[in-house]
Design an enzyme around this catalytic site. Structure first.
Site, PDB file in Angstrom:
ATOM      1  N   THR A   1       0.848  -1.257   0.056  1.00  0.00           N
ATOM      2  CA  THR A   1      -0.090   0.008   0.072  1.00  0.00           C
ATOM      3  C   THR A   1       0.887   1.257  -0.070  1.00  0.00           C
ATOM      4  OG1 THR A   1      -1.983  -1.051   1.175  1.00  0.00           O
ATOM      5  CG2 THR A   1      -1.796   1.274   1.321  1.00  0.00           C
TER       6      THR A   1
ATOM      7  N   ARG B   1     -14.160  -7.087  -0.734  1.00  0.00           N
ATOM      8  CA  ARG B   1     -13.434  -6.778   0.208  1.00  0.00           C
ATOM      9  C   ARG B   1     -12.745  -5.335   0.055  1.00  0.00           C
ATOM     10  NH1 ARG B   1      -7.878  -5.570   1.453  1.00  0.00           N
ATOM     11  NH2 ARG B   1      -7.748  -5.955   3.758  1.00  0.00           N
TER      12      ARG B   1
ATOM     13  N   GLY C   1     -10.238  -3.160   2.675  1.00  0.00           N
ATOM     14  CA  GLY C   1      -9.465  -2.660   3.793  1.00  0.00           C
ATOM     15  C   GLY C   1      -9.546  -1.340   4.350  1.00  0.00           C
ATOM     16  N   ASP C   2      -8.541  -1.185   5.150  1.00  0.00           N
ATOM     17  CA  ASP C   2      -8.220   0.002   5.768  1.00  0.00           C
ATOM     18  C   ASP C   2      -8.198   1.316   5.150  1.00  0.00           C
ATOM     19  OD1 ASP C   2      -5.154   0.303   7.170  1.00  0.00           O
ATOM     20  OD2 ASP C   2      -5.573  -1.161   5.915  1.00  0.00           O
TER      21      ASP C   2
ATOM     22  N   THR D   1      -0.265   1.045   6.331  1.00  0.00           N
ATOM     23  CA  THR D   1      -0.118  -0.011   5.647  1.00  0.00           C
ATOM     24  C   THR D   1      -0.177  -1.184   6.317  1.00  0.00           C
ATOM     25  OG1 THR D   1       1.136  -1.186   3.869  1.00  0.00           O
ATOM     26  CG2 THR D   1       2.466   0.062   5.307  1.00  0.00           C
ATOM     27  N   GLY D   2      -0.588  -2.385   6.151  1.00  0.00           N
ATOM     28  CA  GLY D   2      -0.479  -3.433   6.840  1.00  0.00           C
ATOM     29  C   GLY D   2      -1.780  -4.486   6.634  1.00  0.00           C
TER      30      GLY D   2
ATOM     31  N   GLY E   1      -5.250  -5.248   6.760  1.00  0.00           N
ATOM     32  CA  GLY E   1      -6.338  -4.171   6.684  1.00  0.00           C
ATOM     33  C   GLY E   1      -7.411  -4.414   7.882  1.00  0.00           C
TER      34      GLY E   1
END
Length: 288
Positions: free
Chosen positions: A148, A176, A178-179, A199-200, A202
């Site tokens: 990300t 889906r 994510g964050d 980033t990670g 999510g």
């Protein structure tokens, strides 16, 4: 890695040029993220991860620390620079988050640059999907390399901004999200505290509300940015996730923290610091 380093330097310099010219933080983070969206070394824009169905679905967000205005988009398939559309959602719509076909219909009213969906697809990402499908198992790649992209900035007026853009995770399905495009989870900016891009993993970042959690710890608990970031990432780890954050404060402190083996990152300060790094122990501080 050399290509990624070069792209990080270009993105950093694009944002720094805006700030050095007296431009605002929003313009700087958008400029930096656009460079990374257009570069196939990152999981955003061109080079995005493939969904389980073999498509590329793009998410992005941007936020203004001065007003806490924000815009975000999710599930895009044809917009060349999702971060720019996110900014248009912020400035030219009454909404914060638009998704899918609706977001692309809004894009058409804004004259946003569109591309054939094939433009986003690169062979390396297709190979990652093929490997995942060959292994069978879970809904998406739990061993994902995140990729990300994001940027945070403080401008000469003392205002902050954050922006994030992503292709999500390899093998994602069912729409889906994510964050990254969720304000307060993967992206947040508040002149009273900090600007954050994440980033990670999510799902865990959403559950912790990482970006807002860091800002709240700074604003309400009086923590310094590094302590706040470490605490939020520890919450993520306790829930089984990993990742990293970049943070800038109103005082100009620019730092990163991560719980992964590496996080591709760069920064520039008005004092002349120019830095690009890929791996390391997760440390990073310095005055802007």
């Amino acid at each position: 890695a050399a290509g990624a380093r070069a792209a990080l330097a270009r993105a950093r310099d694009a944002g720094a040029a805006v700030l050095a010219g007296g431009g605002d933080a929003l313009d700087a983070v958008e400029a930096a993220v656009r460079v990374l969206e257009n570069d196939p070394h990152f999981n955003a824009g061109r080079g995005a991860a493939f969904t389980r169905d073999g498509a590329n679905e793009l998410d992005a967000a941007i936020m203004d620390g001065a007003t806490r205005a924000a815009g975000s988009v999710a599930g895009l398939t044809r917009i060349r620079n999702p971060v720019t559309l996110a900014r248009r959602v912020m400035t030219d719509s009454p909404h914060v988050l638009l998704s899918g076909a609706g977001a692309e219909a809004f894009a058409a009213t804004q004259g946003a640059e569109t591309v054939d969906p094939a433009w986003f697809a690169i062979p390396e990402r297709r190979r990652q999907l093929d490997e995942l499908l060959a292994r069978g198992g879970g809904a998406f790649d739990v061993d994902m390399k995140y990729g990300t992209v994001g940027a945070v900035a403080r401008d000469v007026h003392g205002h902050l901004a954050a922006a994030t853009s992503t292709g999500g995770v390899t093998g994602k399905r069912w729409g889906r999200i994510g964050d990254s495009p969720l304000i307060g989870a993967g992206t947040f900016a508040d002149d009273r505290a900090c600007a954050v891009s994440c980033t990670g993993s999510g799902e865990q970042f959403i559950r912790v509300g990482v970006a807002h959690e860091i800002a709240a710890r700074i604003r309400l608990a009086g923590e310094d940015a590094a302590t706040a970031a470490d605490a939020a990432l520890a919450e993520v780890r306790a829930l089984g996730g990993t990742g990293g954050v970049i943070v800038v404060t109103p005082a100009g402190e620019a730092l990163w923290r991560f719980t992964t083996p590496g996080m591709y990152r760069a920064r520039a300060t008005s004092a002349g610091l120019r830095e690009v790094a890929l791996y390391g122990e997760g440390e990073g501080g310095g005055e802007a």
